[in-house]
Design a protein around this motif. Sequence first.
Motif, short mmCIF file in Angstrom:
data_model
loop_
_atom_site.label_atom_id
_atom_site.label_comp_id
_atom_site.label_asym_id
_atom_site.label_seq_id
_atom_site.Cartn_x
_atom_site.Cartn_y
_atom_site.Cartn_z
N GLY A 282 -32.38 101.84 6.05
CA GLY A 282 -33.30 101.94 4.78
C GLY A 282 -32.71 101.82 3.35
N TRP A 283 -31.30 101.35 3.51
CA TRP A 283 -30.64 101.50 2.03
C TRP A 283 -31.45 100.42 1.21
N ASP A 284 -31.60 100.87 0.13
CA ASP A 284 -32.27 99.72 -0.87
C ASP A 284 -31.60 99.66 -2.22
N PRO A 285 -30.66 98.89 -2.34
CA PRO A 285 -29.63 98.96 -3.71
C PRO A 285 -30.56 98.47 -4.76
N LYS A 286 -30.46 99.20 -5.82
CA LYS A 286 -31.54 98.51 -7.05
C LYS A 286 -30.71 98.35 -8.26
N GLY A 287 -29.32 98.79 -8.07
CA GLY A 287 -28.46 98.47 -9.52
C GLY A 287 -28.54 97.02 -10.05
N LEU A 288 -28.36 97.17 -11.52
CA LEU A 288 -28.16 95.95 -12.21
C LEU A 288 -26.85 95.08 -11.44
N GLY A 289 -27.12 93.99 -11.38
CA GLY A 289 -26.22 93.06 -10.82
C GLY A 289 -24.80 93.11 -11.84
N ILE A 290 -23.62 92.89 -10.88
CA ILE A 290 -22.43 93.32 -11.57
C ILE A 290 -22.21 92.39 -12.97
N ILE A 291 -22.58 91.14 -12.86
CA ILE A 291 -22.43 90.23 -14.01
C ILE A 291 -23.27 90.79 -15.19
N ASP A 292 -24.54 91.16 -14.85
CA ASP A 292 -25.48 91.72 -16.11
C ASP A 292 -24.87 92.82 -16.44
N ASP A 293 -24.42 93.82 -15.62
CA ASP A 293 -23.80 94.99 -16.13
C ASP A 293 -22.58 95.01 -17.00
N ILE A 294 -22.07 93.76 -16.88
CA ILE A 294 -20.73 93.49 -17.77
C ILE A 294 -21.51 92.94 -19.10
N LYS A 295 -22.24 91.75 -18.99
CA LYS A 295 -22.48 91.21 -20.24
C LYS A 295 -23.61 91.81 -21.00
N ILE A 296 -24.62 92.89 -20.49
CA ILE A 296 -25.68 93.32 -21.08
C ILE A 296 -25.99 94.96 -20.72
N GLY A 297 -24.96 95.56 -19.92
CA GLY A 297 -25.14 96.73 -19.42
C GLY A 297 -24.05 97.53 -19.93
N SER A 298 -23.62 98.38 -18.94
CA SER A 298 -22.82 99.68 -19.22
C SER A 298 -21.24 99.48 -19.60
N TYR A 299 -21.03 97.97 -19.56
CA TYR A 299 -19.62 97.76 -19.80
C TYR A 299 -19.60 97.15 -21.19
N VAL A 300 -20.80 97.06 -22.04
CA VAL A 300 -20.85 96.40 -23.34
C VAL A 300 -20.16 97.43 -24.23
N ALA A 301 -20.48 98.68 -24.25
CA ALA A 301 -19.81 100.02 -24.82
C ALA A 301 -18.45 99.81 -24.59
N VAL A 302 -18.02 99.61 -23.44
CA VAL A 302 -16.23 99.36 -23.11
C VAL A 302 -15.91 98.63 -23.93
N ALA A 303 -16.34 97.26 -24.03
CA ALA A 303 -16.01 96.19 -24.65
C ALA A 303 -15.78 96.51 -26.14
N GLU A 304 -17.02 97.09 -26.54
CA GLU A 304 -17.08 97.34 -28.03
C GLU A 304 -15.73 98.38 -28.39
N GLY A 305 -15.52 99.15 -27.57
CA GLY A 305 -14.28 100.36 -27.82
C GLY A 305 -12.93 99.59 -27.71
N LEU A 306 -12.92 98.50 -26.96
CA LEU A 306 -11.52 97.81 -26.62
C LEU A 306 -11.39 96.83 -27.80
N LYS A 307 -12.44 96.46 -28.54
CA LYS A 307 -12.00 95.21 -29.26
C LYS A 307 -11.24 95.74 -30.45
N LYS A 308 -10.06 95.09 -30.99
CA LYS A 308 -9.32 95.55 -31.95
C LYS A 308 -10.19 95.32 -33.38
N PRO A 309 -10.01 96.38 -34.35
CA PRO A 309 -10.46 96.27 -35.51
C PRO A 309 -9.87 94.97 -36.21
N VAL A 310 -10.74 94.17 -36.85
CA VAL A 310 -10.26 93.07 -37.69
C VAL A 310 -9.53 93.46 -38.80
N ALA A 311 -8.20 92.98 -39.11
CA ALA A 311 -7.58 93.54 -40.47
C ALA A 311 -8.07 93.01 -41.53
#
Length: 311
Positions: A282-311
């Motif tokens: 009766g496993w019922d996976p509910k998580g956001l899909g991996i592509i959405d999690d990258i583009k609009i989910g938990s990885y957005v903040a990761v990307a912001e942190g990794l973007k180099k500041p514009v000189a």
Amino acid sequence: MARIFMTGASGYIGSVVVEQAIPKGYQIYALSRSEASDEKIKAQGAVPIRGDLKFYDVLREQSAQADIVLHLADAYAGNFGMDYAEVVRIDNAAVDAIGAGLDGSNKPLVITSGTLVVAPTGRVTTEESALWDKPLNDRISSEQHALKLVNKGIKVSAVRLSPFVYGRGASGVRLFMMMFANGGEVFYVNDGDIKTSAVYVDDAAALFLLAAEKANAGDIFNATSINDVTTRELSEAMGSILGLPVKSFSYDDTVSKFGEFLARFLNAENQASGAKAKSQLGWDPKGLGIIDDIKIGSYVAVAEGLKKPVA
Ligand SMILES: NC(=O)c1ccc[n+]([C@@H]2O[C@H](COP(=O)([O-])OP(=O)(O)OC[C@H]3O[C@@H](n4cnc5c(N)ncnc54)[C@H](OP(=O)(O)O)[C@@H]3O)[C@@H](O)[C@H]2O)c1
């Protein structure tokens, strides 16, 4: 109140297992190697037990006192230079010690494996599909070793995790984002049309608890909620959120730049189905899909942190 003994509770997936188990009324005793892990485990309402995978007396005694054992620790985690034969030796000896504590009890022991043990076929695979004769590592030896404990009257089951367990801005996706950000470009191997599988970390954690509660001795479950995402789609999603160009690298170029293991990992087809866990447990996976999690989910903040500041 049922008592769980866990290894790997301070890790990415294990900590989510603890988070889900405590409100269900489980008491968690968790193997901990350091004061930092003690603090993490205590903050989640679990009890740290000092030791590591070579503390055989601790593993045996804690397993004997538990109603359920969940084994998620992996000596290879954070120690990727280790000879994999040594990883298998450490795991098998630890599982033997856990088994000594559970001998004849018919109590559940859930161990961790991976869907990459099965051979790529160009089609969807199941837990019954043929094993891969050229696996990335010898994890199947540990899985088979643990499952033999069924013969000692232990209700052993195995959760085969997807190559990509994702979510909460962490794990493999985050590591790839860091690597790509560092190199200033994102790549995929060859055409990037290889399909792989993924599971949201909360869904993976839920499957460990379901297996503990409902699996039969010897059961194996694929923890995959997605099995048709291509490596190009993953790279393009990471490229778009990181604002980096996305390119194809040949397999040989990838090997020469990043080594054979990474090239094979990024080029490994894996279309493992999670249907058995859904129908039997009766496993019922509910998580956001991996592509959405990258583009609009938990990885957005990761990307912001990794973007180099514009000189
Ligand atoms: N994350 C993924 O995408 C993924 C995919 C497929 C399979 N898996 C498997 O899933 C399991 C959990 O992965 P994870 O991502 O949660 O790993 P993780 O975050 O790196 O955590 C690893 C856990 O294992 C513990 N550990 C490592 N070496 C140990 C040792 N020698 N003795 C005792 N404990 C030890 C760590 O303790 P410390 O906190 O003290 O370091 C930590 O609790 C592993 O078996 C891993 O191979 C993960």
